[in-house]
Structures are given as C-alpha cells and as structure tokens.
Scaffold this motif. Structure first.
Motif, PDB file in Angstrom:
ATOM      1  N   SER A 236       0.830  -1.214   0.000  1.00  0.00           N
ATOM      2  CA  SER A 236       0.000   0.000   0.000  1.00  0.00           C
ATOM      3  C   SER A 236       0.860   1.258   0.000  1.00  0.00           C
ATOM      4  N   ASP A 237       2.180   1.100  -0.093  1.00  0.00           N
ATOM      5  CA  ASP A 237       3.091   2.251  -0.122  1.00  0.00           C
ATOM      6  C   ASP A 237       2.858   3.092  -1.377  1.00  0.00           C
ATOM      7  N   ASP A 238       3.066   4.389  -1.260  1.00  0.00           N
ATOM      8  CA  ASP A 238       2.896   5.284  -2.408  1.00  0.00           C
ATOM      9  C   ASP A 238       3.762   4.897  -3.603  1.00  0.00           C
ATOM     10  N   PRO A 239       5.035   4.544  -3.413  1.00  0.00           N
ATOM     11  CA  PRO A 239       5.838   4.165  -4.588  1.00  0.00           C
ATOM     12  C   PRO A 239       5.250   2.986  -5.352  1.00  0.00           C
ATOM     13  N   ALA A 240       4.668   2.029  -4.652  1.00  0.00           N
ATOM     14  CA  ALA A 240       4.058   0.877  -5.322  1.00  0.00           C
ATOM     15  C   ALA A 240       2.857   1.320  -6.144  1.00  0.00           C
ATOM     16  N   ARG A 241       2.021   2.164  -5.566  1.00  0.00           N
ATOM     17  CA  ARG A 241       0.846   2.653  -6.294  1.00  0.00           C
ATOM     18  C   ARG A 241       1.268   3.503  -7.494  1.00  0.00           C
ATOM     19  N   GLN A 242       2.328   4.267  -7.348  1.00  0.00           N
ATOM     20  CA  GLN A 242       2.805   5.074  -8.467  1.00  0.00           C
ATOM     21  C   GLN A 242       3.310   4.199  -9.610  1.00  0.00           C
ATOM     22  N   VAL A 243       4.016   3.131  -9.266  1.00  0.00           N
ATOM     23  CA  VAL A 243       4.513   2.213 -10.295  1.00  0.00           C
ATOM     24  C   VAL A 243       3.336   1.553 -11.020  1.00  0.00           C
ATOM     25  N   LEU A 244       2.344   1.090 -10.284  1.00  0.00           N
ATOM     26  CA  LEU A 244       1.196   0.425 -10.898  1.00  0.00           C
ATOM     27  C   LEU A 244       0.374   1.399 -11.742  1.00  0.00           C
ATOM     28  N   THR A 245       0.259   2.635 -11.279  1.00  0.00           N
ATOM     29  CA  THR A 245      -0.446   3.655 -12.063  1.00  0.00           C
ATOM     30  C   THR A 245       0.292   3.918 -13.372  1.00  0.00           C
ATOM     31  N   HIS A 246       1.595   4.024 -13.296  1.00  0.00           N
ATOM     32  CA  HIS A 246       2.407   4.234 -14.492  1.00  0.00           C
ATOM     33  C   HIS A 246       2.269   3.048 -15.444  1.00  0.00           C
ATOM     34  N   ALA A 247       2.205   1.842 -14.899  1.00  0.00           N
ATOM     35  CA  ALA A 247       2.041   0.647 -15.724  1.00  0.00           C
ATOM     36  C   ALA A 247       0.733   0.698 -16.506  1.00  0.00           C
ATOM     37  N   GLY A 248      -0.362   1.052 -15.846  1.00  0.00           N
ATOM     38  CA  GLY A 248      -1.647   1.160 -16.528  1.00  0.00           C
ATOM     39  C   GLY A 248      -1.625   2.195 -17.630  1.00  0.00           C
ATOM     40  N   THR A 249      -0.946   3.315 -17.380  1.00  0.00           N
ATOM     41  CA  THR A 249      -0.831   4.374 -18.388  1.00  0.00           C
ATOM     42  C   THR A 249      -0.032   3.897 -19.597  1.00  0.00           C
ATOM     43  N   GLU A 250       1.066   3.212 -19.361  1.00  0.00           N
ATOM     44  CA  GLU A 250       1.899   2.712 -20.458  1.00  0.00           C
ATOM     45  C   GLU A 250       1.153   1.670 -21.295  1.00  0.00           C
ATOM     46  N   LEU A 251       0.395   0.809 -20.657  1.00  0.00           N
ATOM     47  CA  LEU A 251      -0.359  -0.199 -21.388  1.00  0.00           C
ATOM     48  C   LEU A 251      -1.467   0.446 -22.227  1.00  0.00           C
ATOM     49  N   ALA A 252      -2.081   1.490 -21.708  1.00  0.00           N
ATOM     50  CA  ALA A 252      -3.080   2.226 -22.492  1.00  0.00           C
ATOM     51  C   ALA A 252      -2.428   2.890 -23.700  1.00  0.00           C
ATOM     52  N   ARG A 253      -1.208   3.374 -23.532  1.00  0.00           N
ATOM     53  CA  ARG A 253      -0.518   4.048 -24.631  1.00  0.00           C
ATOM     54  C   ARG A 253      -0.260   3.093 -25.798  1.00  0.00           C
ATOM     55  N   VAL A 254       0.244   1.877 -25.512  1.00  0.00           N
ATOM     56  CA  VAL A 254       0.525   0.948 -26.612  1.00  0.00           C
ATOM     57  C   VAL A 254      -0.769   0.478 -27.269  1.00  0.00           C
ATOM     58  N   ALA A 255      -1.838   0.335 -26.480  1.00  0.00           N
ATOM     59  CA  ALA A 255      -3.131   0.004 -27.072  1.00  0.00           C
ATOM     60  C   ALA A 255      -3.594   1.123 -27.992  1.00  0.00           C
ATOM     61  N   GLY A 256      -3.390   2.375 -27.565  1.00  0.00           N
ATOM     62  CA  GLY A 256      -3.774   3.515 -28.383  1.00  0.00           C
ATOM     63  C   GLY A 256      -3.041   3.568 -29.712  1.00  0.00           C
ATOM     64  N   VAL A 257      -1.780   3.161 -29.709  1.00  0.00           N
ATOM     65  CA  VAL A 257      -1.002   3.138 -30.945  1.00  0.00           C
ATOM     66  C   VAL A 257      -1.628   2.166 -31.942  1.00  0.00           C
ATOM     67  N   VAL A 258      -1.983   0.969 -31.492  1.00  0.00           N
ATOM     68  CA  VAL A 258      -2.585  -0.021 -32.381  1.00  0.00           C
ATOM     69  C   VAL A 258      -3.950   0.451 -32.877  1.00  0.00           C
ATOM     70  N   ILE A 259      -4.734   1.053 -32.001  1.00  0.00           N
ATOM     71  CA  ILE A 259      -6.043   1.566 -32.400  1.00  0.00           C
ATOM     72  C   ILE A 259      -5.899   2.607 -33.506  1.00  0.00           C
ATOM     73  N   LEU A 260      -4.950   3.523 -33.371  1.00  0.00           N
ATOM     74  CA  LEU A 260      -4.740   4.551 -34.391  1.00  0.00           C
ATOM     75  C   LEU A 260      -4.299   3.945 -35.718  1.00  0.00           C
ATOM     76  N   ARG A 261      -3.518   2.873 -35.679  1.00  0.00           N
ATOM     77  CA  ARG A 261      -3.035   2.248 -36.908  1.00  0.00           C
ATOM     78  C   ARG A 261      -4.125   1.474 -37.650  1.00  0.00           C
ATOM     79  N   LEU A 262      -5.085   0.931 -36.895  1.00  0.00           N
ATOM     80  CA  LEU A 262      -6.091   0.070 -37.511  1.00  0.00           C
ATOM     81  C   LEU A 262      -7.454   0.715 -37.670  1.00  0.00           C
ATOM     82  N   PHE A 263      -7.783   1.626 -36.781  1.00  0.00           N
ATOM     83  CA  PHE A 263      -9.127   2.200 -36.780  1.00  0.00           C
ATOM     84  C   PHE A 263      -9.014   3.720 -36.867  1.00  0.00           C
ATOM     85  N   ALA A 264      -9.106   4.242 -38.066  1.00  0.00           N
ATOM     86  CA  ALA A 264      -8.955   5.677 -38.291  1.00  0.00           C
ATOM     87  C   ALA A 264     -10.027   6.445 -37.533  1.00  0.00           C
TER      88      ALA A 264
END
Length: 323
Positions: A236-264
C-alpha cells in the motif's frame, strides 16, 4: 470422440487445456516454457508436465489427442517452433501447430472478428486486427529495453523507486537541511529496509539490505524482476501505487497506438479491447488506470471487463485445424 489440446506457454507458467468438439474438459498449469527466458530443458519439462496433468484430469491419454495448438511468446519463430514440436512429440503423436501468443490471445478474445488485445504478463505487447484482417502491433520490444507495464517492468520500476527513495540527495530531500547525523543515517545503505515495499522486495529475493537489493538487481545474468510483481501489488506504499499507475498508463498508450493504426478517426464503430495476462488479473489498479486512460485517448473503446484466457484461443485453433 475427438480430443484437442490448447497450450499457452508463458514466461511464468504454462497452461494446457483439453477439450472435445465443444467443451473444455480439463486444464492444468505447470512451470514456465518461454525458451528464450528459461531455456530448452525447462520449457520441455513444463510443457510435457502440463500435457500429462491435463490429460489425466480429463480422463484421457495423450495418445487420444487428435490435434494440438501451442501459442507462446516468440514461438512462431521457425527455430523455436521446431524445438517446441520436438519437445511435445515425445509425449504426443498428434499434429502440432505452433503460433505466437498474440494469435491465440486474439482468437480467445474476438474469434475471427476485429479488436485489440493488450497482453501484460511477464512481458507486454499490444496487437490488433481490423474488419479486413489487417493486423498491427506495438510494444513488445523485450525486457531490456521495453515491455512497459509488464510484470518484469513493474518489478524493475519498484526496485528503482525503492533505491531512489533511499538516496538523501534525491526528490524533495534536495531542499532539506539534514544534520550530519541524519544524513549519515539516511545514507546507510546497508541498513534494514524501512518501507513495507522495500522489505517485501528484499524478502522475495532473499536479501536483507538495500545494498544487497542493488547488487542483486545489477547481477549477471539479470535476476527475475517479474517475481517481485506480487510484492508490489500487495503493498500500500505510495511508490508501489505510483509504479502500478504508471504501468496502466503505459499499457493504455501501446493500445492507443494499435487503435490509431487500424481504426482511423473516421471509423465510428466501437473498438473492442481485451486485457490478457497476470498483471491485469492480479492488479486492479492497473486495470482501472488502463481503462480510464484508454477511454480518455479514444471514446470509441469498449474494454471487456473480464481478463481473457489465451489458452481458450489455442484450443479453438486446434479444433479448427483438425477439420
């Protein structure tokens, strides 16, 4: 009656499913079988163990299997596919198809339809297909330089954050007026870790101080950073939550790249998205951030709230190939 095997071979575990024409009869899980990460011998042992245990649970013998499909990271490479076939041929007389983990995951999530999957297990990647069958991918560059949001990346980021927090010249300590005694105490890297996250990371790797943690992190060959993922999600430490939050953001970013390439942007229909892998399954914060960030990037997105099991796609592909 015909029986089929679907196998999902990963860097942390191997799952085998036995099915008939329409039902899953049994599943079994063994150790890792990613050849690049664990080597040929460990991969062979894990795959054979998963097959034997799944067949026993289904009440059949491996000789009764009609067709097998295996999916794994990098498994579609000819040299790796040959090793996988050879290993499984020792216990199976069935034809064996070997494909990438992205293919079985896409099959499990959308059958033959369009959509985007994001895999976040030991590694990470985004992969998708449009209605015309065109495919695209993003991320998945490997542990040393990429795989953002994966269990390996999360473990690595957690160690880095823990060690930075112990540095008296980092962060908001730059503006602090530390007494010599306080500074010396803060800089004592051989001391026992004080945060619950640091203590959990040290316990997982069997070390007792931040100095030992740093030495383990920098060792050759590299340590198993993915093994630290449960410690991060449990903290429950803040650094752990920050890492997990960053992970979710990064995964959304790569999904967004594929969406832009396939679905105009002119494509008005909904874009189905599915989550795959242990990071999504065991880290609710990652799922939440992923959903919110991806919806902010593209409102057409419809995220399946259930984490999809790729082995179901492998089993489905085995059934289809046998016909």
């Amino acid at each position: 009656m015909a029986y089929y095997l679907g196998i999902d071979g990963g860097g942390t575990k191997t799952t085998c499913a036995v099915g008939d024409e329409s039902h899953v009869l049994a599943t079994a899980t063994a150790g890792p079988s990613n050849i690049v990460r664990v080597g040929e011998l460990q991969a062979r042992e894990s795959m054979q163990q998963a097959v034997r245990q799944a067949c026993v649970a289904a009440g059949i013998t491996p000789a009764q299997v009609s067709h097998t499909c295996v999916g794994g990271s990098g498994a579609a490479r000819l040299e790796l596919a040959a090793i996988i076939r050879k290993s499984l041929a020792e216990v199976l007389a069935t034809p064996i198809d070997v494909v990438g983990d992205m293919q079985i995951a896409l099959e499990a999530a959308f059958d033959a339809g369009p959509g985007v999957i994001v895999i976040a297990g030991t590694g990470s990647i985004a992969y998708g297909r449009d209605a015309k069958g065109t495919t695209a991918r993003a991320g998945g560059w490997g542990f040393a330089i990429g795989d953002e949001g994966s269990a390996h990346w999360i473990g690595h980021a957690a160690v880095s954050a823990t060690l930075r927090a112990a540095d008296p010249l980092s962060g908001d300590l730059l503006s602090s007026d530390l007494s010599p005694d306080a500074s010396a105490e803060t800089a004592e890297r051989g001391a026992l870790p004080r945060s619950t996250l640091a203590a959990a990371l040290c316990k997982t790797w069997g070390v007792t101080s931040l100095s030992d943690l740093a030495r383990a992190a920098n060792s050759i060959p590299p340590p198993d950073f993915a093994a630290l993922f449960p410690a991060v999600t449990a903290s429950s430490d803040d650094p752990a939550r920050q890492v997990l939050t960053h992970a979710g953001t990064e995964l959304a970013r790569v999904a967004g790249v594929v969406i832009l390439r396939l679905f105009a942007k002119g494509h008005s229909a909904a874009v189905p998205v599915a989550m795959i892998g242990g990071v999504f399954r065991h880290a609710p914060l990652v799922r939440q951030v992923f959903y919110n960030e991806l919806r902010a990037l593209d409102t057409r997105v419809e995220v399946n709230p259930q984490v999809v099991e790729p082995v179901e796609g492998a089993l489905r592909m085995a059934r289809r190939a046998a016909k």
